[in-house]
Design a protein around this motif. Sequence first.
Motif, PDB file in Angstrom:
ATOM      1  N   GLY A 161       4.967  16.805  -5.386  1.00 24.78           N
ATOM      2  CA  GLY A 161       4.812  15.407  -5.770  1.00 24.78           C
ATOM      3  C   GLY A 161       6.056  14.934  -6.485  1.00 24.78           C
ATOM      4  N   VAL A 162       6.351  13.652  -6.347  1.00 25.94           N
ATOM      5  CA  VAL A 162       7.563  13.088  -6.955  1.00 25.94           C
ATOM      6  C   VAL A 162       7.209  11.829  -7.746  1.00 25.94           C
ATOM      7  CG1 VAL A 162       9.839  12.080  -6.490  1.00 25.94           C
ATOM      8  CG2 VAL A 162       9.005  13.959  -5.067  1.00 25.94           C
ATOM      9  N   SER A 163       7.728  11.735  -8.962  1.00 23.90           N
ATOM     10  CA  SER A 163       7.558  10.514  -9.763  1.00 23.90           C
ATOM     11  C   SER A 163       8.522   9.448  -9.264  1.00 23.90           C
ATOM     12  CB  SER A 163       7.859  10.787 -11.242  1.00 23.90           C
ATOM     13  OG  SER A 163       6.923  11.667 -11.790  1.00 23.90           O
ATOM     14  N   ALA A 164       8.037   8.223  -9.151  1.00 21.50           N
ATOM     15  CA  ALA A 164       8.884   7.114  -8.705  1.00 21.50           C
ATOM     16  C   ALA A 164       8.487   5.842  -9.453  1.00 21.50           C
ATOM     17  CB  ALA A 164       8.745   6.905  -7.200  1.00 21.50           C
ATOM     18  N   THR A 165       9.471   4.988  -9.684  1.00 22.15           N
ATOM     19  CA  THR A 165       9.186   3.701 -10.321  1.00 22.15           C
ATOM     20  C   THR A 165       9.586   2.522  -9.444  1.00 22.15           C
ATOM     21  OG1 THR A 165      11.327   3.747 -11.450  1.00 22.15           O
ATOM     22  CG2 THR A 165       9.444   4.609 -12.670  1.00 22.15           C
ATOM     23  N   THR A 166      10.281   2.818  -8.344  1.00 21.84           N
ATOM     24  CA  THR A 166      10.737   1.734  -7.463  1.00 21.84           C
ATOM     25  C   THR A 166      10.357   2.020  -6.014  1.00 21.84           C
ATOM     26  OG1 THR A 166      12.878   2.761  -6.977  1.00 21.84           O
ATOM     27  CG2 THR A 166      12.754   1.379  -8.951  1.00 21.84           C
ATOM     28  N   LEU A 167      10.399   0.984  -5.221  1.00 18.85           N
ATOM     29  CA  LEU A 167      10.133   1.103  -3.788  1.00 18.85           C
ATOM     30  C   LEU A 167      11.125   2.080  -3.149  1.00 18.85           C
ATOM     31  CD1 LEU A 167       8.734   0.134  -1.167  1.00 18.85           C
ATOM     32  CD2 LEU A 167      10.357  -1.763  -1.112  1.00 18.85           C
ATOM     33  N   GLU A 168      12.389   1.970  -3.544  1.00 22.40           N
ATOM     34  CA  GLU A 168      13.440   2.811  -2.959  1.00 22.40           C
ATOM     35  C   GLU A 168      13.181   4.293  -3.247  1.00 22.40           C
ATOM     36  OE1 GLU A 168      14.642  -1.241  -3.202  1.00 22.40           O
ATOM     37  OE2 GLU A 168      14.019   0.074  -4.855  1.00 22.40           O
ATOM     38  N   GLU A 169      12.802   4.592  -4.484  1.00 24.98           N
ATOM     39  CA  GLU A 169      12.523   5.983  -4.854  1.00 24.98           C
ATOM     40  C   GLU A 169      11.323   6.536  -4.090  1.00 24.98           C
ATOM     41  OE1 GLU A 169      14.217   5.807  -9.476  1.00 24.98           O
ATOM     42  OE2 GLU A 169      12.049   5.830  -9.096  1.00 24.98           O
ATOM     43  N   ALA A 170      10.298   5.713  -3.918  1.00 29.93           N
ATOM     44  CA  ALA A 170       9.094   6.152  -3.204  1.00 29.93           C
ATOM     45  C   ALA A 170       9.386   6.407  -1.727  1.00 29.93           C
ATOM     46  CB  ALA A 170       7.987   5.116  -3.365  1.00 29.93           C
ATOM     47  N   VAL A 171      10.139   5.510  -1.108  1.00 29.33           N
ATOM     48  CA  VAL A 171      10.490   5.660   0.316  1.00 29.33           C
ATOM     49  C   VAL A 171      11.351   6.900   0.521  1.00 29.33           C
ATOM     50  CG1 VAL A 171      11.823   4.632   2.215  1.00 29.33           C
ATOM     51  CG2 VAL A 171      10.229   3.219   0.900  1.00 29.33           C
ATOM     52  N   LEU A 172      12.313   7.108  -0.372  1.00 32.05           N
ATOM     53  CA  LEU A 172      13.170   8.292  -0.270  1.00 32.05           C
ATOM     54  C   LEU A 172      12.351   9.575  -0.421  1.00 32.05           C
ATOM     55  CD1 LEU A 172      16.019   9.500   0.004  1.00 32.05           C
ATOM     56  CD2 LEU A 172      16.223   9.343  -2.494  1.00 32.05           C
ATOM     57  N   ALA A 173      11.421   9.574  -1.347  1.00 30.60           N
ATOM     58  CA  ALA A 173      10.565  10.754  -1.544  1.00 30.60           C
ATOM     59  C   ALA A 173       9.798  11.077  -0.261  1.00 30.60           C
ATOM     60  CB  ALA A 173       9.600  10.517  -2.701  1.00 30.60           C
ATOM     61  N   GLN A 174       9.251  10.041   0.375  1.00 27.62           N
ATOM     62  CA  GLN A 174       8.533  10.248   1.633  1.00 27.62           C
ATOM     63  C   GLN A 174       9.472  10.798   2.710  1.00 27.62           C
ATOM     64  OE1 GLN A 174       5.290   7.698   3.625  1.00 27.62           O
ATOM     65  NE2 GLN A 174       7.171   6.889   4.522  1.00 27.62           N
ATOM     66  N   GLU A 175      10.644  10.196   2.826  1.00 29.94           N
ATOM     67  CA  GLU A 175      11.621  10.620   3.845  1.00 29.94           C
ATOM     68  C   GLU A 175      12.037  12.082   3.655  1.00 29.94           C
ATOM     69  OE1 GLU A 175      14.763   7.806   3.440  1.00 29.94           O
ATOM     70  OE2 GLU A 175      13.774   6.265   4.666  1.00 29.94           O
ATOM     71  N   GLN A 176      12.110  12.515   2.393  1.00 34.08           N
ATOM     72  CA  GLN A 176      12.549  13.873   2.108  1.00 34.08           C
ATOM     73  C   GLN A 176      11.419  14.901   2.138  1.00 34.08           C
ATOM     74  OE1 GLN A 176      14.758  13.559  -1.612  1.00 34.08           O
ATOM     75  NE2 GLN A 176      16.630  13.017  -0.527  1.00 34.08           N
ATOM     76  N   GLY A 177      10.206  14.429   2.393  1.00 35.28           N
ATOM     77  CA  GLY A 177       9.112  15.374   2.600  1.00 35.28           C
ATOM     78  C   GLY A 177       8.140  15.552   1.452  1.00 35.28           C
ATOM     79  N   ALA A 178       8.102  14.598   0.520  1.00 37.60           N
ATOM     80  CA  ALA A 178       7.111  14.682  -0.560  1.00 37.60           C
ATOM     81  C   ALA A 178       5.709  14.587   0.025  1.00 37.60           C
ATOM     82  CB  ALA A 178       7.329  13.563  -1.569  1.00 37.60           C
ATOM     83  N   ASP A 179       4.766  15.266  -0.630  1.00 33.43           N
ATOM     84  CA  ASP A 179       3.366  15.207  -0.191  1.00 33.43           C
ATOM     85  C   ASP A 179       2.617  14.045  -0.817  1.00 33.43           C
ATOM     86  OD1 ASP A 179       3.089  17.671   1.499  1.00 33.43           O
ATOM     87  OD2 ASP A 179       3.901  18.559  -0.327  1.00 33.43           O
ATOM     88  N   TYR A 180       3.098  13.589  -1.986  1.00 29.05           N
ATOM     89  CA  TYR A 180       2.531  12.404  -2.626  1.00 29.05           C
ATOM     90  C   TYR A 180       3.560  11.871  -3.622  1.00 29.05           C
ATOM     91  CZ  TYR A 180       1.711  14.987  -6.966  1.00 29.05           C
ATOM     92  OH  TYR A 180       1.893  15.714  -8.121  1.00 29.05           O
TER      93      TYR A 180
END
Length: 211
Positions: free
Chosen positions: A111-130
């Motif tokens: 899982g990855v902490s995110a505060t912005t749309l960009e951080e969330a999208v990058l986390a998904q692209e890099q394979g985060a599970d949530y």
Amino acid sequence: MAVTKNKIDYKLYLVTDRDVLGSRNLVNAVEEAIKGGTTIVQIREKNCSSLDFYQVAMQVKEVTTKYNVPLIINDRLDIALAIKADGLHIGQEDLPLTVVRKIVGEDMIIGVSATTLEEAVLAQEQGADYVGIGSMYPTSTKLDAKPVTFDDLRAIRKAVKIPIVGIGGITADNVSELMETNIDGVAIVSAILGKEDIKEAAEKFIGNINK
């Protein structure tokens, strides 16, 4: 691994904090929270030795295994590997997700902490599970947390397919409005662990989440 990654229920995500618990026993508190409906547990320890963290994590793992609830370790890759945890949660200042994934393999939840749309999208692209998104409300457990608006959260929900967990200042009273944004769950610290009756506090959350 008893926990299957694509079947995880993120609905009520407990994050531990021994400062909030005071003199009460963490392992007992986690068990009470699970009995009340907690679906996933993260151990967060910022102010203890590696040995203490390891020993506490092993004790908590006995409880989460007993109830077949996923156990996530916050930040500490070494502890997650040492106790064979179900997952690891990382922030924006921790090791890169791509590096962590190479070390832990495909089976471990990340899982990855995110505060912005960009951080969330990058986390998904890099394979985060949530992704954990917040802070949704002012919170005393993370004073440096950046605020995230409901509009921000809705934009992230539209952009990412992986599960989203809201975090930060969430209470049993405001959880219903937050769940209306179609996120998958909420991460709670003091609104469960800070209550005298932990099981009852978790039950109240689950009741309001399911409304």
